[in-house]
Design a protein around this motif. Structure first.
Motif, PDB file in Angstrom:
ATOM      1  N   LYS A   1       3.628  11.355  -5.214  1.00 27.90           N
ATOM      2  CA  LYS A   1       4.806  11.388  -4.753  1.00 27.90           C
ATOM      3  C   LYS A   1       5.485   9.685  -4.732  1.00 27.90           C
ATOM      4  N   VAL A   2       6.531   9.618  -5.024  1.00 28.06           N
ATOM      5  CA  VAL A   2       7.507   9.009  -4.891  1.00 28.06           C
ATOM      6  C   VAL A   2       7.787   8.483  -3.420  1.00 28.06           C
ATOM      7  N   GLY A   3       7.504   7.137  -3.227  1.00 24.24           N
ATOM      8  CA  GLY A   3       6.954   7.019  -2.026  1.00 24.24           C
ATOM      9  C   GLY A   3       5.844   6.268  -1.723  1.00 24.24           C
ATOM     10  N   ASP A   4       4.961   6.964  -2.741  1.00 23.85           N
ATOM     11  CA  ASP A   4       3.836   6.307  -2.747  1.00 23.85           C
ATOM     12  C   ASP A   4       2.722   5.084  -2.472  1.00 23.85           C
ATOM     13  N   GLN A   5       2.063   4.616  -1.747  1.00 23.82           N
ATOM     14  CA  GLN A   5       1.255   2.951  -1.664  1.00 23.82           C
ATOM     15  C   GLN A   5      -0.110   3.664  -2.699  1.00 23.82           C
ATOM     16  N   VAL A   6       0.528   2.917  -4.174  1.00 22.53           N
ATOM     17  CA  VAL A   6      -0.809   2.822  -4.781  1.00 22.53           C
ATOM     18  C   VAL A   6      -1.264   1.508  -5.613  1.00 22.53           C
ATOM     19  N   THR A   7      -3.030   1.529  -6.188  1.00 18.13           N
ATOM     20  CA  THR A   7      -3.184   0.602  -6.277  1.00 18.13           C
ATOM     21  C   THR A   7      -3.627   0.249  -7.577  1.00 18.13           C
ATOM     22  N   ILE A   8      -3.300  -0.750  -8.180  1.00 17.06           N
ATOM     23  CA  ILE A   8      -3.676  -0.910  -9.675  1.00 17.06           C
ATOM     24  C   ILE A   8      -5.493  -1.041  -9.827  1.00 17.06           C
ATOM     25  N   HIS A   9      -5.936  -0.568 -10.185  1.00 17.33           N
ATOM     26  CA  HIS A   9      -7.139  -0.705 -10.597  1.00 17.33           C
ATOM     27  C   HIS A   9      -7.863  -1.300 -12.013  1.00 17.33           C
ATOM     28  N   ASN A  10      -8.964  -2.285 -11.719  1.00 22.01           N
ATOM     29  CA  ASN A  10      -9.088  -2.634 -13.118  1.00 22.01           C
ATOM     30  C   ASN A  10     -10.664  -1.867 -12.770  1.00 22.01           C
TER      31      ASN A  10
ATOM     32  N   GLY B   1       7.324  -2.793 -11.566  1.00 18.10           N
ATOM     33  CA  GLY B   1       8.500  -2.123 -13.174  1.00 18.10           C
ATOM     34  C   GLY B   1       7.085  -1.030 -14.150  1.00 18.10           C
ATOM     35  N   SER B   2       5.910  -1.351 -13.920  1.00 22.39           N
ATOM     36  CA  SER B   2       5.054  -0.183 -14.376  1.00 22.39           C
ATOM     37  C   SER B   2       5.463   0.226 -14.549  1.00 22.39           C
ATOM     38  N   LYS B   3       5.320   1.323 -15.936  1.00 19.80           N
ATOM     39  CA  LYS B   3       5.515   2.336 -15.730  1.00 19.80           C
ATOM     40  C   LYS B   3       3.988   3.218 -16.813  1.00 19.80           C
ATOM     41  N   TRP B   4       3.250   4.076 -16.020  1.00 23.44           N
ATOM     42  CA  TRP B   4       2.512   4.706 -15.985  1.00 23.44           C
ATOM     43  C   TRP B   4       2.271   5.936 -16.429  1.00 23.44           C
ATOM     44  N   ARG B   5       1.105   7.011 -16.713  1.00 18.71           N
ATOM     45  CA  ARG B   5       1.796   7.952 -16.967  1.00 18.71           C
ATOM     46  C   ARG B   5       1.421   8.885 -15.504  1.00 18.71           C
ATOM     47  N   ALA B   6       2.173  10.001 -15.145  1.00 16.21           N
ATOM     48  CA  ALA B   6       2.105  10.703 -13.913  1.00 16.21           C
ATOM     49  C   ALA B   6       0.655  11.110 -13.263  1.00 16.21           C
ATOM     50  N   ASP B   7      -0.463  10.775 -13.609  1.00 17.83           N
ATOM     51  CA  ASP B   7      -1.656  11.198 -12.989  1.00 17.83           C
ATOM     52  C   ASP B   7      -2.182   9.715 -12.950  1.00 17.83           C
ATOM     53  N   GLY B   8      -1.265   8.947 -13.388  1.00 20.54           N
ATOM     54  CA  GLY B   8      -2.395   7.246 -12.907  1.00 20.54           C
ATOM     55  C   GLY B   8      -3.348   6.914 -13.676  1.00 20.54           C
ATOM     56  N   GLN B   9      -3.649   7.314 -14.840  1.00 19.50           N
ATOM     57  CA  GLN B   9      -4.753   6.813 -15.866  1.00 19.50           C
ATOM     58  C   GLN B   9      -4.146   6.517 -17.115  1.00 19.50           C
TER      59      GLN B   9
ATOM     60  N   LYS C   1      -9.553   2.179 -22.500  1.00 23.01           N
ATOM     61  CA  LYS C   1     -10.052   2.101 -21.077  1.00 23.01           C
ATOM     62  C   LYS C   1      -9.764   0.089 -20.956  1.00 23.01           C
ATOM     63  N   GLY C   2      -8.345   1.336 -19.882  1.00 25.53           N
ATOM     64  CA  GLY C   2      -7.737  -0.224 -19.019  1.00 25.53           C
ATOM     65  C   GLY C   2      -7.833  -0.032 -17.052  1.00 25.53           C
ATOM     66  N   PRO C   3      -6.434  -0.466 -16.944  1.00 28.82           N
ATOM     67  CA  PRO C   3      -6.163  -0.317 -15.492  1.00 28.82           C
ATOM     68  C   PRO C   3      -6.092   1.272 -15.295  1.00 28.82           C
ATOM     69  N   VAL C   4      -5.831   1.677 -13.802  1.00 29.67           N
ATOM     70  CA  VAL C   4      -6.035   2.849 -13.483  1.00 29.67           C
ATOM     71  C   VAL C   4      -5.032   2.473 -11.413  1.00 29.67           C
ATOM     72  N   VAL C   5      -4.269   3.625 -12.083  1.00 30.42           N
ATOM     73  CA  VAL C   5      -3.133   4.002 -10.668  1.00 30.42           C
ATOM     74  C   VAL C   5      -4.263   5.093  -9.599  1.00 30.42           C
ATOM     75  N   GLU C   6      -4.144   4.566  -8.879  1.00 26.11           N
ATOM     76  CA  GLU C   6      -5.070   5.415  -7.508  1.00 26.11           C
ATOM     77  C   GLU C   6      -4.212   4.911  -5.809  1.00 26.11           C
ATOM     78  N   ARG C   7      -4.384   5.607  -5.178  1.00 25.19           N
ATOM     79  CA  ARG C   7      -3.859   5.931  -4.074  1.00 25.19           C
ATOM     80  C   ARG C   7      -4.586   4.587  -3.431  1.00 25.19           C
ATOM     81  N   THR C   8      -3.699   4.036  -3.001  1.00 19.63           N
ATOM     82  CA  THR C   8      -4.184   2.925  -1.839  1.00 19.63           C
ATOM     83  C   THR C   8      -5.507   3.517  -1.046  1.00 19.63           C
ATOM     84  N   ARG C   9      -6.641   2.827  -0.908  1.00 19.56           N
ATOM     85  CA  ARG C   9      -7.555   2.834   0.115  1.00 19.56           C
ATOM     86  C   ARG C   9      -8.241   1.822   0.885  1.00 19.56           C
ATOM     87  N   PRO C  10      -8.445   2.070   1.947  1.00 16.58           N
ATOM     88  CA  PRO C  10      -8.722   1.079   3.132  1.00 16.58           C
ATOM     89  C   PRO C  10      -9.611   0.183   2.163  1.00 16.58           C
ATOM     90  N   GLY C  11      -9.126  -1.235   2.490  1.00 23.40           N
ATOM     91  CA  GLY C  11      -9.937  -2.324   2.401  1.00 23.40           C
ATOM     92  C   GLY C  11      -8.853  -3.235   0.774  1.00 23.40           C
TER      93      GLY C  11
END
Length: 122
Positions: free
Chosen positions: A5-14, A40-48, A59-69
């Motif tokens: 959702k808007v405002g979520d902190q996310v991390t782009i993972h390789n 400024g990057s654009k992703w599918r809403a599921d972050g895949q 087979k590239g990076p994906v967006v995930e919720r930011t985890r501890p660390g």
């Protein structure tokens, strides 16, 4: 329905190197199918995968919720990149004077002395 959702902190993972970049979800477009991040990057809403990549096989990076660390890893990766770039471009014609370079060396030595020692035990 998207997991983000808007405002979520996310991390782009390789898949090979782990967390690469931190961002915040800023908006959804294309009928909530496209997620726009603060970088400024654009992703599918599921972050895949990135929006409009153009290839059926992705087979590239994906967006995930930011985890501890994650933020520590991203910060460390960025700092190492800046330090490497600085050192690579450093030569006798660099605009920094001897006193500035000495302060940098002193700080590096302080941080190295304060870092936990690796005793070689595995």
């Amino acid at each position: 329905m998207t997991a983000f959702k808007v405002g979520d902190q996310v991390t782009i993972h390789n898949s090979q190197t782990g967390p690469e970049k931190a961002a915040v979800v800023e908006a959804f477009t294309e009928g909530n199918r496209c997620m726009v991040l603060s970088d400024g990057s654009k992703w599918r809403a599921d972050g895949q995968r990135q929006w409009r990549v153009g290839s059926g096989y992705y087979k590239g990076p994906v967006v995930e919720r930011t985890r501890p660390g994650d933020l520590d890893i991203v910060t460390r990766r960025r700092a190492i990149g800046v330090i490497r770039k600085f050192a690579q471009d450093l030569n006798m014609d660099s605009p920094l004077d001897a006193a500035a370079l000495k302060r940098i060396v002193d700080r590096i030595q302080e941080e190295q002395a304060a870092a936990p020692k690796d005793d070689g035990a595995a």
